[in-house]
Design a protein around this motif. Structure first.
Motif, PDB file in Angstrom:
ATOM      1  N   PRO A 196      36.631  49.884  46.659  1.00  0.00           N
ATOM      2  CA  PRO A 196      35.638  49.476  47.669  1.00  0.00           C
ATOM      3  C   PRO A 196      35.188  50.646  48.538  1.00  0.00           C
ATOM      4  O   PRO A 196      35.894  51.645  48.668  1.00  0.00           O
ATOM      5  N   SER A 197      34.028  50.484  49.111  1.00  0.00           N
ATOM      6  CA  SER A 197      33.593  51.445  50.121  1.00  0.00           C
ATOM      7  C   SER A 197      34.414  51.174  51.379  1.00  0.00           C
ATOM      8  O   SER A 197      35.050  50.127  51.515  1.00  0.00           O
ATOM      9  N   GLU A 198      34.369  52.113  52.310  1.00  0.00           N
ATOM     10  CA  GLU A 198      35.158  51.951  53.520  1.00  0.00           C
ATOM     11  C   GLU A 198      34.735  50.680  54.266  1.00  0.00           C
ATOM     12  O   GLU A 198      35.562  49.942  54.790  1.00  0.00           O
ATOM     13  N   SER A 199      33.429  50.400  54.253  1.00  0.00           N
ATOM     14  CA  SER A 199      32.963  49.229  54.990  1.00  0.00           C
ATOM     15  C   SER A 199      33.274  47.933  54.235  1.00  0.00           C
ATOM     16  O   SER A 199      33.322  46.865  54.833  1.00  0.00           O
ATOM     17  N   GLY A 200      33.489  48.040  52.925  1.00  0.00           N
ATOM     18  CA  GLY A 200      33.749  46.828  52.147  1.00  0.00           C
ATOM     19  C   GLY A 200      35.226  46.529  51.974  1.00  0.00           C
ATOM     20  O   GLY A 200      35.595  45.471  51.466  1.00  0.00           O
ATOM     21  N   TRP A 201      36.071  47.466  52.387  1.00  0.00           N
ATOM     22  CA  TRP A 201      37.498  47.343  52.105  1.00  0.00           C
ATOM     23  C   TRP A 201      38.133  46.110  52.744  1.00  0.00           C
ATOM     24  O   TRP A 201      38.834  45.332  52.080  1.00  0.00           O
ATOM     25  N   ALA A 202      37.885  45.890  54.047  1.00  0.00           N
ATOM     26  CA  ALA A 202      38.533  44.775  54.742  1.00  0.00           C
ATOM     27  C   ALA A 202      38.134  43.445  54.099  1.00  0.00           C
ATOM     28  O   ALA A 202      38.977  42.571  53.864  1.00  0.00           O
ATOM     29  N   GLY A 203      36.867  43.314  53.756  1.00  0.00           N
ATOM     30  CA  GLY A 203      36.392  42.086  53.127  1.00  0.00           C
ATOM     31  C   GLY A 203      37.034  41.866  51.767  1.00  0.00           C
ATOM     32  O   GLY A 203      37.386  40.734  51.403  1.00  0.00           O
ATOM     33  N   ALA A 204      37.206  42.957  51.022  1.00  0.00           N
ATOM     34  CA  ALA A 204      37.813  42.833  49.701  1.00  0.00           C
ATOM     35  C   ALA A 204      39.261  42.383  49.826  1.00  0.00           C
ATOM     36  O   ALA A 204      39.736  41.531  49.069  1.00  0.00           O
ATOM     37  N   LEU A 205      39.958  42.941  50.816  1.00  0.00           N
ATOM     38  CA  LEU A 205      41.355  42.582  51.019  1.00  0.00           C
ATOM     39  C   LEU A 205      41.474  41.107  51.432  1.00  0.00           C
ATOM     40  O   LEU A 205      42.333  40.371  50.927  1.00  0.00           O
ATOM     41  N   ASP A 206      40.597  40.675  52.315  1.00  0.00           N
ATOM     42  CA  ASP A 206      40.576  39.262  52.709  1.00  0.00           C
ATOM     43  C   ASP A 206      40.347  38.363  51.500  1.00  0.00           C
ATOM     44  O   ASP A 206      41.025  37.354  51.311  1.00  0.00           O
ATOM     45  N   ALA A 207      39.355  38.735  50.699  1.00  0.00           N
ATOM     46  CA  ALA A 207      39.030  37.922  49.523  1.00  0.00           C
ATOM     47  C   ALA A 207      40.229  37.825  48.600  1.00  0.00           C
ATOM     48  O   ALA A 207      40.536  36.757  48.055  1.00  0.00           O
ATOM     49  N   LEU A 208      40.945  38.941  48.447  1.00  0.00           N
ATOM     50  CA  LEU A 208      42.128  38.939  47.587  1.00  0.00           C
ATOM     51  C   LEU A 208      43.164  37.946  48.116  1.00  0.00           C
ATOM     52  O   LEU A 208      43.717  37.131  47.360  1.00  0.00           O
ATOM     53  N   CYS A 209      43.439  38.020  49.425  1.00  0.00           N
ATOM     54  CA  CYS A 209      44.448  37.129  50.010  1.00  0.00           C
ATOM     55  C   CYS A 209      44.062  35.657  49.825  1.00  0.00           C
ATOM     56  O   CYS A 209      44.916  34.803  49.612  1.00  0.00           O
ATOM     57  N   ARG A 210      42.770  35.398  49.874  1.00  0.00           N
ATOM     58  CA  ARG A 210      42.321  34.002  49.733  1.00  0.00           C
ATOM     59  C   ARG A 210      42.579  33.438  48.346  1.00  0.00           C
ATOM     60  O   ARG A 210      42.787  32.241  48.198  1.00  0.00           O
ATOM     61  N   VAL A 211      42.508  34.292  47.315  1.00  0.00           N
ATOM     62  CA  VAL A 211      42.618  33.739  45.957  1.00  0.00           C
ATOM     63  C   VAL A 211      44.031  33.746  45.406  1.00  0.00           C
ATOM     64  O   VAL A 211      44.267  33.219  44.320  1.00  0.00           O
ATOM     65  N   LEU A 212      44.984  34.324  46.139  1.00  0.00           N
ATOM     66  CA  LEU A 212      46.350  34.342  45.608  1.00  0.00           C
ATOM     67  C   LEU A 212      46.948  32.943  45.641  1.00  0.00           C
ATOM     68  O   LEU A 212      46.642  32.155  46.527  1.00  0.00           O
ATOM     69  N   PRO A 213      47.797  32.644  44.677  1.00  0.00           N
ATOM     70  CA  PRO A 213      48.358  31.290  44.614  1.00  0.00           C
ATOM     71  C   PRO A 213      49.278  31.007  45.811  1.00  0.00           C
ATOM     72  O   PRO A 213      49.865  31.909  46.355  1.00  0.00           O
TER      73      PRO A 213
END
Lengths: 467, 467
Positions: B450-467
């Motif tokens: 991710p870009s620096e500005s997209g990193w936090a959003g990507a991490l959030d999205a990851l946490c949301r989809v984990l079982p």
């Protein structure tokens, strides 16, 4: 990588004498490398050590080393000392017509065909374009490109440019960027083999490198005679098993003839009736001096002609940028063939060239170079008319080289005399297809190759060696 | 390239409704392209025409087109109108682990491994280096390079850098520049075949692209198990007909284990006793966070290890620059194999990288990126510890990705859930050799992408989809 320093001292008997210590030492060392007494990779003694051994000033040795490094005989690197440059065993360069060779004297001048005037590369304009291009590029441009055809920015401006300047029917969707003409030809070789084509007809004069490349792809390369109207494309029907023909329509390489309109039509007619393809090598189509450039053959039938253009002659071979304009039904196949490590080319030069063309700098550069080359062409033709009025000069209307016919049986001796005079020249017979009928003796004179400051000297040297 | 404009109007029933006219129209068109109702190459009606047809403002249509062009769904060119981008049938990208795929929703975030943060490319510094490099370059640099190993300027600074930063025994004479890691591997494939090697052992986890490339060169690719100490190199002796092994010693791809010292020694011992070669893929060796980087395996035996490095992770894949450091007795063979269109790479980026490294900018960039990636790694590990404390995270010491183990049988559903959420993720099993023993379920999380500005959003999205 062995240190043969001891062997160096024992064997070489460097005797810097006559004409100044420094030049004497330089010549002795150069001679030792050339003759192989000093082998590639050999490490030389430090300048201090050799100076002590020879009883001369250290600076004299250091200067001699520096000169030979600059000339490419030696290499120097901090910490690893000075070594004999690694030339042995390295394949010859792939320049169109230009070949590395062992010569009795290092060439001072080169009139080998195949290179533009490298001193004219528009460095400042190129850097300006690079700045604009890299500043504007989206982040994704720095990643893996998902389109094997290359950057859309470059394909878009090329489509406009080729339509305008070369009469090419171009659409960004059917342009594929490649790393030089040879890359494009390699891709076409792969595609043709997959289409079960067995042979590609080539002109009876051309580069053996191109023939070798096609042969390496498993294709035969039967020969199509070239006469004063260009390749005899009317004979294509008589060569069975041939699925494509490689032509240089704008300026036959190396004879310099533009392909006659009837022959152009015949090539396209053959392709249409046989389902074959014409591969149009438009290597120097921008350079025509006495009238408008001949438009690309591709315009006659974009679905049967593969157009191959390059920045090697218009800008510089070192950029490794070329382009193909493909028939619609070949785009996917070429993309498929371009799927290994060669799938994408570097993005910086692609984006820079796009910017360079888009800003009009490419047009300006080509125009300036056309003037420069025309002036050289005129001077060359004048000099030859005065010095060798009985020898025919041909191929003068376009391109960066002419052919000078020589008296029967003199070709080899003229080239040899030139070599001894430090002038690199190419003989016509070197470009003859092995199956071609015997032809005249001649020289292929590349007047684009010298720098502007070296041009007059090269022309003088040429005049001196003519019979 | 047929004009299916009539078909367009008749078939599409574009109904821009709800949530704003412009976004409605944009969504409807995007959907039509994604689902294939609008096929690649199709020309869209002019914005004026469509606006009239739909009874909306022309600017609304023009804005929707512009947005889809920016997103890559459409292409626009002066004179030829707006068309559906040509994606169908184009091969997938060759990124390490990154794959284009059809997804129900266009990914907003990507945590696919294989890419550095492209937004961090040091454009200004790179341009400065380009200016210095191109200004200082000799004219001959713009011509055909007569050394297939690449520009000496780059090989010289690389030798220093690799010795200093990666513990590589390097000499400019045995460095060969190539156009990306795949190019180097292709060259090694050719050389090994010519040496009559029949097989190259590969790690049980890795990129199928590498295996395919070796297979395509006529080599078998038997599988070497990977465990928590890295590849089980002690088993190399038991795989007959194998003449080389491809390893990722610094940071196994994708499991992230550094190769254990005993395993490193075993690899070199095997190569010495069998006459084999180790191919060391050092793709992200610069990035180690908690201590000094592990030195290259090559230092253990430069005559038995081929070191392969790249600028793809440290700078950008789009540069297409990589390098090999070869055993002395392989240099000529690799140069021989590099004799087609790939004989020389573009000179501008080679010279620029040489200047970039020489001026210390490369070190500074790697240092800055190491800090950035370490911060992300820490945040990722923290987030996972909080969100999924029972799942093991491994490969965190180095590189740009980690592996997150998942409960048995959930891998596929997590990746699918992510896809529906607009998050691109790679599953561990995709990297498993077909002959490997069944392994755990897991995700390969590329936190460099991710870009620096997209990193936090990507991490959030990851946490949301984990079982």
């Amino acid at each position: 990588m062995t240190d043969s320093w001891a062997a160096f001292g024992a064997d070489l008997h460097i005797e810097p004498a006559g004409g100044g210590l420094r030049s004497g030492l330089t010549n002795a060392l150069r001679e030792a490398v050339r003759t192989g007494r000093l082998t590639p990779g050999t490490r030389l003694p430090s300048s201090r050590t050799l100076a002590v051994d020879l009883g001369i000033a250290r600076n004299t040795v250091a200067d001699a080393y520096a000169e030979l490094v600059a000339e490419g005989w030696l290499t120097a690197r901090q910490g690893s000392g000075t070594r004999v440059a690694r030339r042995a065993g390295v394949p010859e360069p792939v320049a169109r017509g230009a070949r590395a060779r062992r010569v009795p004297r290092r060439p001072v001048h080169s009139l080998l065909p195949g290179s533009p005037d490298l001193s004219a590369f528009p460095r400042a304009e190129w850097l300006k374009a690079a700045r604009r291009a890299l500043t504007a590029a989206p982040d994704a441009a720095f990643g893996y490109d998902d389109d094997p055809r290359g950057r859309i920015e470059l394909r878009s401006v090329l489509a406009d440019y080729l339509a305008r300047a070369r009469g090419v029917y171009a659409d960004p969707e059917r342009i594929v960027i490649c790393s030089g003409f040879l890359h494009g030809l390699t891709l076409m070789g792969r595609v043709l083999r997959r289409r079960r084509v067995r042979g590609v007809a080539v002109e009876s004069y051309g580069l053996d490198l191109h023939r070798d490349l096609l042969t390496g792809a498993g294709l035969r390369t039967p020969c199509l005679p070239v006469d004063e109207l260009g390749a005899r494309t009317g004979e294509l029907g008589g060569t069975p098993g041939v699925g494509a023909v490689l032509l240089t329509p704008a300026h036959q390489f190396p004879t310099g003839v533009p392909l006659h309109p009837d022959r152009r039509a015949a090539a396209v007619d053959w392709a249409r009736s046989s389902g074959g393809l014409v591969l149009e090598d438009d290597y120097d189509g921008e350079f025509r001096y006495d009238r408008q450039p001949v438009g690309a053959l591709q315009g006659l039938d974009p679905e049967r002609v593969v157009y191959l253009g390059t920045a090697a002659k218009s800008l510089a071979p070192g950029l490794r940028l070329a382009w193909m304009v493909l028939p619609e039904d070949l785009v996917e196949e070429v993309c498929e063939a371009k799927s290994g490590f060669d799938r994408m080319s570097g993005m910086t030069d692609q984006l820079t060239l796009a910017e360079f063309i888009g800003a009009g700098a490419y047009d300006r550069h080509v125009r300036a170079m056309r003037l420069r080359y025309r002036r050289r062409r005129d001077q060359l033709v004048d000099a030859l008319a005065e010095r060798a009025p009985d020898f025919r000069v041909s191929g003068i209307a376009a391109g960066l080289h002419v052919v000078l016919e020589l008296p029967e049986g003199t070709e080899q001796s003229v080239v040899q005399a030139a070599t001894w005079q430090g002038l690199a020249l190419d003989r016509l017979s070197r470009f003859r297809h092995e199956d071609a009928a015997p032809g005249r003796d001649g020289l292929v004179i590349g007047y684009g190759t010298p720098s502007e400051s070296g041009w007059a000297g090269a022309l003088d040297a040429l005049c001196r060696v003519l019979p």
